[in-house]
Scaffold this active site. Structure first.
Site, PDB file in Angstrom:
ATOM      1  CG  HIS A 265      21.444 -63.401  15.952  1.00 20.48           C
ATOM      2  ND1 HIS A 265      22.544 -62.699  16.354  1.00 20.48           N
ATOM      3  CD2 HIS A 265      20.817 -62.624  15.032  1.00 20.48           C
ATOM      4  CE1 HIS A 265      22.584 -61.536  15.709  1.00 20.48           C
ATOM      5  NE2 HIS A 265      21.545 -61.473  14.891  1.00 20.48           N
ATOM      6  CD  GLU A 266      18.008 -63.649  12.667  1.00 28.34           C
ATOM      7  OE1 GLU A 266      17.253 -62.664  12.750  1.00 28.34           O
ATOM      8  OE2 GLU A 266      19.186 -63.564  12.237  1.00 28.34           O
ATOM      9  CG  HIS A 269      17.140 -59.545  15.738  1.00 30.57           C
ATOM     10  ND1 HIS A 269      17.581 -58.273  15.977  1.00 30.57           N
ATOM     11  CD2 HIS A 269      18.162 -60.186  15.098  1.00 30.57           C
ATOM     12  CE1 HIS A 269      18.831 -58.145  15.505  1.00 30.57           C
ATOM     13  NE2 HIS A 269      19.205 -59.291  14.976  1.00 30.57           N
ATOM     14  CD  GLU A 295      22.950 -57.899  15.329  1.00 34.68           C
ATOM     15  OE1 GLU A 295      21.816 -57.729  14.810  1.00 34.68           O
ATOM     16  OE2 GLU A 295      23.574 -58.957  15.202  1.00 34.68           O
TER      17      GLU A 295
HETATM   18 ZN    ZN Z   1      20.972 -59.675  13.940  1.00 35.60          ZN
END
Ligand code: ZN
Length: 501
Positions: A265-266, A269, A295
């Site tokens: 997830h990170e 980003h 996101e």
């Molecule tokens: Zn996030």
């Protein structure tokens, strides 16, 4: 011929960017390595630097320069013109907040964060309550200073998702919550539940770390321009545009997929932040266009890719090298099914795709009620628990697993939560088009080759930085407005087949 005013503008914006990057570094350190007693002085340091950045950015000289340039936008080259108009928007908005207000808010945030950590550790909302009460008052004042139409919440959303309103979100979320609740009920009631017997084991943290790093590298995350560390609440911090973008994760000995999910997830980003164009560095254009768009990048990697069967066909042998005894007889299908198990859960960051938006809607409703004066801070734990029961059918045992679980309110991030749900919608709309543009995408994923996907994202999303707004990017990619249809197509397709609905 070089434009002297543009050069002066870029130089000034570069200095401001340096101060902001330093604030980001202090924040990163606070959440990773800072010893507990450093909290009070760190709050002061952050407050001081925030004031300096705010003063630099709102200075009358910068304002004069921006207004002069914006009077002759048509004479500028397109890159400079968009830099001027975006910066002027930020400048005018920031000038609406007096220096004293910004300083007091930053200081209160620092204290509130320390109080939240203690309150969460002891599961005692009362320790955090007075800080949150002050922060809510700050938010109400902020909304008044910024100005708004309709709900005061609109003034706050604008910082994260420009153009979105509380009224539109209520419409989107009403539809989302209804359809998702139905899907959750069908999935949870399905007799075809995943086999988790193999899952209940100890998973060495060092091995989890090594696996996560391998996936990050394969995704294309540049480790010469980033690093991963541990933090209580995983986040991505950009220290110098694309050249120093760091991520954090947290490890759980009982669940190796928790760390993997937050790493991927990170990582999603971070790939966005590492993808801006060099000519935009040290300017406001080297930024995600909105939090929802940011996101969408993390969710696409985390859910669509790293929770797919092709992904596990490639990575099971790699994971088995890390956990030979635990995974001796486990198949990719078992991992795929276990990783997409749906349950009525308490913790947002560990929630599956099916339940996730319900966690967001709950927070959105509480924030709106706080801002519109329909709810007192003291009543948050109670209303939280009532809503958890209503939306997710679950009892909250204590505040640490309830209203104290997220860091956002201690950082005065009100209006931020809805962007998580919007990210899911954007990601699904994008992915529909990705499958058309890269018909053999899943073959590449099964080979552990993410280059075609990353190039697509770089081209369609990352390189624009703030040049285009989120709805514009979605329209450009899909020919449609942001909406929830693609998301349900994706969700129902995936979970329908997983659970035999
Ligand atoms: Zn996030």
């Amino acid at each position: 011929m070089k434009n002297k005013q543009i050069e002066a503008l870029r130089e000034r914006l570069g200095e401001i960017s340096d101060v902001r990057s330093t604030i980001s570094l202090l924040h990163w350190d606070q959440q990773t390595y800072m010893p507990p007693k450093g909290g009070a002085s760190r709050a002061r340091q952050q407050a001081t630097l925030s004031t300096i950045a705010h003063q630099m950015f709102t200075s009358p000289e910068l304002g004069t320069l921006l207004h002069r340039l914006s009077d002759s936008l048509e004479k500028l080259d397109p890159d400079d013109a968009v830099l001027v108009s975006e910066t002027l928007y930020d400048h005018d908005r920031a000038r609406k907040l007096p220096d004293g207000f910004v300083r007091d808010l930053a200081e209160e945030e620092g204290k509130a964060f320390e109080a939240w950590k203690e309150a969460r550790a002891k599961s005692e909302f009362g320790l955090f309550r007075p800080h949150l009460e002050r922060l809510v008052e700050f938010q109400k004042r902020k909304a008044e200073l910024l100005g708004f139409e309709g709900s005061p919440y609109n003034a706050l959303i604008e910082d994260y998702e420009r153009g979105m309103t509380a009224e539109r979100l209520k419409g989107i979320f009403g539809d989302l919550s209804r359809r998702q609740s139905e899907l959750v009920n069908r999935v949870v009631d399905s007799p075809r539940q995943p086999d988790l017997t193999w899952f209940d084991q100890e998973w060495d943290e060092g091995a989890q770390w090594r696996f996560g790093m391998r996936v990050l590298k394969d995704m294309g995350y540049d480790l010469e321009a980033g690093r991963q560390d541990k933090a209580l609440h995983p986040f991505t911090a950009s220290m110098a545009d694309v050249e120093d973008v760091r991520i954090t994760t947290r490890l759980d000995r009982r669940d190796p997929f928790s760390a993997l999910s937050s790493t991927v997830h990170e990582g999603g980003h971070a790939l966005y932040d590492q993808g801006y164009q060099p000519k935009d560095w040290r300017t406001p254009l080297a930024r995600g266009t909105s939090m929802g768009m940011h996101e969408s990048q993390s969710r696409l990697w985390e859910n669509t890719i790293a929770r797919s069967l092709p992904f596990w066909k490639h990575y099971l042998p790699v994971l088995r090298d890390c956990f030979p005894a635990q995974l001796e007889r486990v198949t990719p299908e078992q991992i795929y099914r276990a990783q997409n198990r749906v349950k009525r859960s308490l913790i947002r960051v560990e929630a599956d795709e099916c339940t996730y938006n319900l966690h967001i809607i709950l927070r959105f409703e509480i924030e709106i009620a706080l801002l519109e004066g329909d709810l007192k801070v003291a009543d948050i734990p109670e209303i939280w628990n009532v809503k958890m029961k209503k939306y997710l059918g679950i009892e909250v045992p204590d505040d640490a697993h309830g209203c104290l679980q997220d860091v956002h309110w201690s950082s005065a991030c009100f209006g931020y939560f809805p962007t998580y749900a919007l990210g899911n919608l954007y990601a699904a709309q994008m992915f529909e088009k990705i499958l058309v543009d890269i018909p053999d995408l899943w073959d590449h994923v099964e080979q552990g080759n993410f280059r075609p996907l990353l190039s697509w994202l770089r081209d369609k999303v990352h390189r624009h930085g703030r040049r285009r707004r989120a709805p514009e990017i979605i329209r450009e990619i899909t020919g449609k407005e942001p909406g929830s249809e693609a998301y349900f197509w994706y969700l129902e397709g995936k979970y329908g087949s997983l659970y035999g609905l």
